[in-house]
Write an enzyme that holds these catalytic residues in place. Sequence first.
Site, PDB file in Angstrom:
ATOM      1  N   PHE A  13       0.833  -1.209   0.000  1.00 39.72           N
ATOM      2  CA  PHE A  13       0.000   0.000   0.000  1.00 39.72           C
ATOM      3  C   PHE A  13       0.866   1.258   0.000  1.00 39.72           C
ATOM      4  CE2 PHE A  13      -3.059   2.682   2.750  1.00 39.72           C
ATOM      5  CZ  PHE A  13      -3.670   3.227   1.634  1.00 39.72           C
ATOM      6  N   LYS A 159       7.528  -3.190  15.634  1.00 36.90           N
ATOM      7  CA  LYS A 159       7.901  -1.905  15.050  1.00 36.90           C
ATOM      8  C   LYS A 159       8.901  -1.176  15.940  1.00 36.90           C
ATOM      9  CE  LYS A 159       6.598  -0.668  11.701  1.00 36.90           C
ATOM     10  NZ  LYS A 159       7.038  -0.986  10.312  1.00 36.90           N
TER      11      LYS A 159
END
Length: 347
Positions: A13, A159
Amino acid sequence: MSQCILVTGATGFIGAHAVKSLLDRGHRVVAAVRPNTARERLLPLEKLAGAAERLTFVELDITDADSARSAVKGVEGVLHVASPYHLHVEDPERDLVEPAVRGATTMLAAAHAEPSVRAFVLTSSIAALTDAPPNDRALDESDWNTTSSLERNPYYFSKTRAERDTFALSEALEREHPGRDLRLVSILPGVVLGPSLTPAVSESHYILLDPIRGKIPGYISLAWGLVDVRDVALAHVLALETTTAAGRYVCVAETRTQREVVTLLRTTDIPKGGLPRAPWDNAVGTVFVRMSSYLWPKGIGTFLRTHLGRVPRYDHARIVRDLGLSFSSVDQSIVDSVTSFREHGHI
């Protein structure tokens, strides 16, 4: 000045929009894709303006040192966008943390060893700031997530680990090679919305698709920091082009509650029968959702318990000041997402 830039996760994306933004600004792009990627997944990128002249593809395993060194050969910058994004997985270490950390550090090591590379831009996330947003202040680049783990919000942990380990490796490499000048920048987007260049559905789009599809019977007390994918892509490119850019940049436009998001969805051209109506975004509803969250898959349940009742805020002054980024309207991003869903047959 035109540069040759490697983009990992180029069919994803954000990655696809990063490729588009680079091409739009005159750069040459090496789009890295997984080995044996199906031909049809490359077609949306091949159709971009400038692709015929300035886009090439390379197969890349981001966790393999030899593959990484081959991919970065001769490029001047790296946008490392590829990373797993799932709230719930069977094995968090195997499926989230290991590929995120190994991918980022392997690509940085390869970039550092290639003399032509001058900048490395990492796609991090506001997940690396905290997994329990405070209600009394805005989060900024000085914040680090210290509470996530393999048990608690493992995606957030992945992350955080990936960003921290990448900065730690950068510092170690600078000490070993003091004459090597390689800028490291991390971009920390919020929940990324907007139109998709490919038919695939981004994980972040489910905050819109789930209520549209009738999977959320009532509003709950959730809020998100939102940003348009085109702004996120441009932020990566500006970080490459701005030679003074370094360190972390929070990339969030505005915060919206679930009720505000669904209220806007009601104004768009979609089937509205499934949109939530029951008001659970109150004290009683929050207690009920918190208790029922233990029946959800572990990763989603943990996310709900650490985010219910919190309205996160983010200070994006640094990215505006240093990179000159202007944020798009979040409302328009939601509308454009819906248009994209319709174009790709998701609604």
